[in-house]
Design a protein around this motif. Structure first.
Motif, PDB file in Angstrom:
ATOM      1  N   HIS A  90       0.816  -1.208   0.000  1.00 22.90           N
ATOM      2  CA  HIS A  90       0.000   0.000   0.000  1.00 22.90           C
ATOM      3  C   HIS A  90       0.855   1.265   0.000  1.00 22.90           C
ATOM      4  CE1 HIS A  90      -3.657  -2.333   0.548  1.00 22.90           C
ATOM      5  NE2 HIS A  90      -4.317  -1.200   0.406  1.00 22.90           N
ATOM      6  N   SER A  91       1.987   1.228   0.677  1.00 26.12           N
ATOM      7  CA  SER A  91       2.866   2.408   0.679  1.00 26.12           C
ATOM      8  C   SER A  91       3.247   2.802  -0.746  1.00 26.12           C
ATOM      9  CB  SER A  91       4.138   2.108   1.482  1.00 26.12           C
ATOM     10  OG  SER A  91       3.842   1.723   2.793  1.00 26.12           O
ATOM     11  N   LEU A  92       3.675   1.826  -1.537  1.00 22.08           N
ATOM     12  CA  LEU A  92       4.067   2.081  -2.921  1.00 22.08           C
ATOM     13  C   LEU A  92       2.863   2.401  -3.788  1.00 22.08           C
ATOM     14  CD1 LEU A  92       6.631  -0.835  -3.127  1.00 22.08           C
ATOM     15  CD2 LEU A  92       7.219   1.577  -3.422  1.00 22.08           C
ATOM     16  N   SER A  93       1.774   1.690  -3.568  1.00 23.55           N
ATOM     17  CA  SER A  93       0.568   1.908  -4.356  1.00 23.55           C
ATOM     18  C   SER A  93       0.045   3.328  -4.204  1.00 23.55           C
ATOM     19  CB  SER A  93      -0.511   0.903  -3.931  1.00 23.55           C
ATOM     20  OG  SER A  93      -1.720   1.121  -4.613  1.00 23.55           O
ATOM     21  N   ASP A 196      11.524   9.917  -6.044  1.00 24.29           N
ATOM     22  CA  ASP A 196      10.580  10.605  -5.162  1.00 24.29           C
ATOM     23  C   ASP A 196       9.510   9.642  -4.658  1.00 24.29           C
ATOM     24  OD1 ASP A 196      11.923  12.992  -5.481  1.00 24.29           O
ATOM     25  OD2 ASP A 196      10.584  13.736  -7.061  1.00 24.29           O
ATOM     26  N   MET A 197       9.037   8.748  -5.533  1.00 23.58           N
ATOM     27  CA  MET A 197       8.011   7.785  -5.112  1.00 23.58           C
ATOM     28  C   MET A 197       8.562   6.826  -4.063  1.00 23.58           C
ATOM     29  SD  MET A 197       5.733   6.873  -8.508  1.00 23.58           S
ATOM     30  CE  MET A 197       7.093   6.201  -9.484  1.00 23.58           C
ATOM     31  N   ALA A 198       9.788   6.365  -4.256  1.00 22.16           N
ATOM     32  CA  ALA A 198      10.400   5.441  -3.291  1.00 22.16           C
ATOM     33  C   ALA A 198      10.596   6.116  -1.939  1.00 22.16           C
ATOM     34  CB  ALA A 198      11.722   4.924  -3.835  1.00 22.16           C
ATOM     35  N   LEU A 199      11.061   7.340  -1.953  1.00 22.04           N
ATOM     36  CA  LEU A 199      11.290   8.062  -0.694  1.00 22.04           C
ATOM     37  C   LEU A 199       9.969   8.334   0.026  1.00 22.04           C
ATOM     38  CD1 LEU A 199      13.310   9.439   1.177  1.00 22.04           C
ATOM     39  CD2 LEU A 199      13.055  11.518  -0.197  1.00 22.04           C
ATOM     40  N   ALA A 200       8.954   8.737  -0.736  1.00 25.40           N
ATOM     41  CA  ALA A 200       7.646   8.999  -0.131  1.00 25.40           C
ATOM     42  C   ALA A 200       7.026   7.714   0.417  1.00 25.40           C
ATOM     43  CB  ALA A 200       6.710   9.646  -1.152  1.00 25.40           C
ATOM     44  N   CYS A 206       1.856   3.157   6.183  1.00 26.52           N
ATOM     45  CA  CYS A 206       1.716   1.702   6.129  1.00 26.52           C
ATOM     46  C   CYS A 206       3.048   0.959   6.271  1.00 26.52           C
ATOM     47  CB  CYS A 206       1.063   1.286   4.809  1.00 26.52           C
ATOM     48  SG  CYS A 206      -0.644   1.823   4.629  1.00 26.52           S
ATOM     49  N   THR A 207       4.155   1.627   6.033  1.00 33.34           N
ATOM     50  CA  THR A 207       5.453   0.950   5.981  1.00 33.34           C
ATOM     51  C   THR A 207       5.868   0.289   7.295  1.00 33.34           C
ATOM     52  OG1 THR A 207       6.198   2.352   4.155  1.00 33.34           O
ATOM     53  CG2 THR A 207       7.922   1.304   5.477  1.00 33.34           C
ATOM     54  N   PRO A 208       5.645   0.908   8.465  1.00 32.92           N
ATOM     55  CA  PRO A 208       6.146   0.295   9.698  1.00 32.92           C
ATOM     56  C   PRO A 208       5.592  -1.098  10.009  1.00 32.92           C
ATOM     57  CG  PRO A 208       5.679   2.609  10.070  1.00 32.92           C
ATOM     58  CD  PRO A 208       5.143   2.276   8.712  1.00 32.92           C
TER      59      PRO A 208
END
Length: 229
Positions: A90-93, A196-200, A206-208
């Motif tokens: 979801h973070s990447l999406s 920018d997408m990877a950093l965001a 959701c990442t943690p």
């Protein structure tokens, strides 16, 4: 929640597909989350089973019973992830969808096989934050999903890949593109924004809860892999 599948009667078929696979992503990420527990696990597995069983019929025929079962499954998946959170799928999406105005369920679907392969590592670069386990178990959890669906594999690695292939077959059945290139995103525009997408995505809420805590470079590699396939 109002669980009324008749709301879908006049929706475009693509929304049925995208929302359905989004629910599969919800259940899958909830099942492997660092916060997964006995309550969320049962909801996740039941949701995944119902969605693989009924989503194709809901999409192709609009069968009322299939639509109802998909609605029930999506709600079960919601109960699961509301109590165990999501992950980097979801973070990447969120970031790809926002950058290129693609449907959320579609971006989740394209990313899912690559995220599963990334998470299913016995030697991750970093463990998840506050994991409820003392060693990486995401691979075993994905394998458990595959077994629950009746997929074949002699090892956890084979079962994880069997689940990835089942997702790709489902996407094909639902007439969904399986790479961001096939979604129509310009290669130039995509790779101009990839850092920018990877950093965001690294900073996404959701990442943690992801079972394998990523480096920004690893998130970038998932985005690279999911562009061409």
């Amino acid at each position: 929640a109002i669980i009324d599948s008749s709301f879908c009667d006049k929706l475009p078929k693509s929304l049925i597909a995208h929302a359905g696979v989004d629910a599969i992503t919800h259940a899958t990420e909830a099942f492997v989350s660092v916060a997964a527990n006995e309550f969320t696990e049962s909801h996740s597995l039941k949701a995944i089973n119902l969605l693989f069983q009924h989503l194709p019929n809901s999409y192709h025929t609009g069968d009322p019973h299939a639509r109802e079962m998909v609605h029930h499954a999506a709600t079960l998946a919601g109960l699961a992830f509301s109590n165990s959170y999501l992950g980097i799928n979801h973070s990447l999406s969120h970031k790809v969808g926002a950058a290129f105005h693609l449907p959320h369920g579609l971006t989740n679907a394209v990313l899912m096989p690559y995220v599963i392969r990334f998470n299913a590592s016995e030697r991750p670069t970093r463990m998840g934050i506050y994991p409820g386990y003392d060693h990486p178990i995401a691979k075993q959890r994905y394998a458990a999903i595959a077994k629950h669906l009746g997929l074949e594999g002699k090892t956890d690695d084979e079962l994880c890949e069997a689940y990835c292939q089942a997702i790709l077959r489902l996407m094909d059945d639902l007439e969904m593109p399986n790479t961001f290139e096939k979604c129509g995103i310009s290669e130039k525009a995509y790779f101009e924004q990839i850092n920018d997408m990877a950093l965001a995505a690294f900073d996404d809420q959701c990442t943690p809860a992801n079972p394998r805590f990523p480096l920004t470079s690893e998130l970038k590699q998932i985005l690279i892999d999911s562009y061409h396939g």
